[in-house]
Design a protein around this motif. Sequence first.
Motif: not given
Length: 262
Positions: A114-117, A138-145
Amino acid sequence: MLPDELRSKAASVRWYHTIDLGQGVVTHGIDESPTRLARLALPASLDGQTVLDIGAWDGFFSFEAERRGASRVLATDYYSWYGNGWGTKAGFQLARAALNSRVEDLDIDVMDLSPERVGTFDVVLLLGVLYHLPNPLLALERVASVSRRLLVLETVVDMVGFGRPAAAFYPGRELNGDPTNCWGPNVPAVHGMLRSAAFQDVQTVTCPPAAPYRALRAVAHWWRGKNRLDLAFRQDRAVFHAWKAPQSAADRQGDRGVSSVS
Ligand SMILES: C[S@@+](CC[C@H](N)C(=O)[O-])C[C@H]1O[C@@H](n2cnc3c(N)ncnc32)[C@H](O)[C@@H]1O
């Protein structure tokens, strides 16, 4: 580190990547890393850019990004570095020391990005990871973030030749006898998933060859006992470039620099 010490330390590691550590020492990785690099069409220069390498393992592609001028490279991994699987983090650590590299490292599951991490990065590498993930969309959504601009994605593709988006599911050891392989999407499915995950511009950079070539190769694989004929015909690897915002043809061309290994 003296050459003999480096050689002896390198010999004690089980390498995934083939890395030139300098001083005449090249690691005996099972992966043909320089050959794969040539297929990625990475930007020839990453001058001043920040790069995130997800599932970096021994770090071949992280060190290559640094060599191409990236101002910051973060290598992340989880399964291989954790030590319960086939490999460890020893190769990454030795290579980083031998190459006098400033690549940073973080143990983190792709699902926790995540951008925060970890912050956000100009270029994100997701190489050889997607097909291991139980929840690829879901993983690609995390990657996009955590992607600011360009994602370079390399993955196994399956169901090659079907026109509609589709994916093969590997609940067991169906792909290469490896129980950590989960999904083999086809090229249209990868495009669809990347677009769903908010990448607006998606290009296939290296795609599976045409059916006659795949048929001949499938026979060769079957003859050598490597794979079933029908599966070998449908399976390959492909590389995609995906951007967060639409690109002009010139910008895309600029990102598809000539890959080289020195
Ligand atoms: C086939 S290796 C690819 C290594 C390297 N990226 C390359 O292309 O050569 C797959 C890598 O993905 C990592 N991996 C698998 N599942 C992961 C997850 N959930 N989070 C982070 N990394 C993962 C593994 O630990 C391993 O290092």
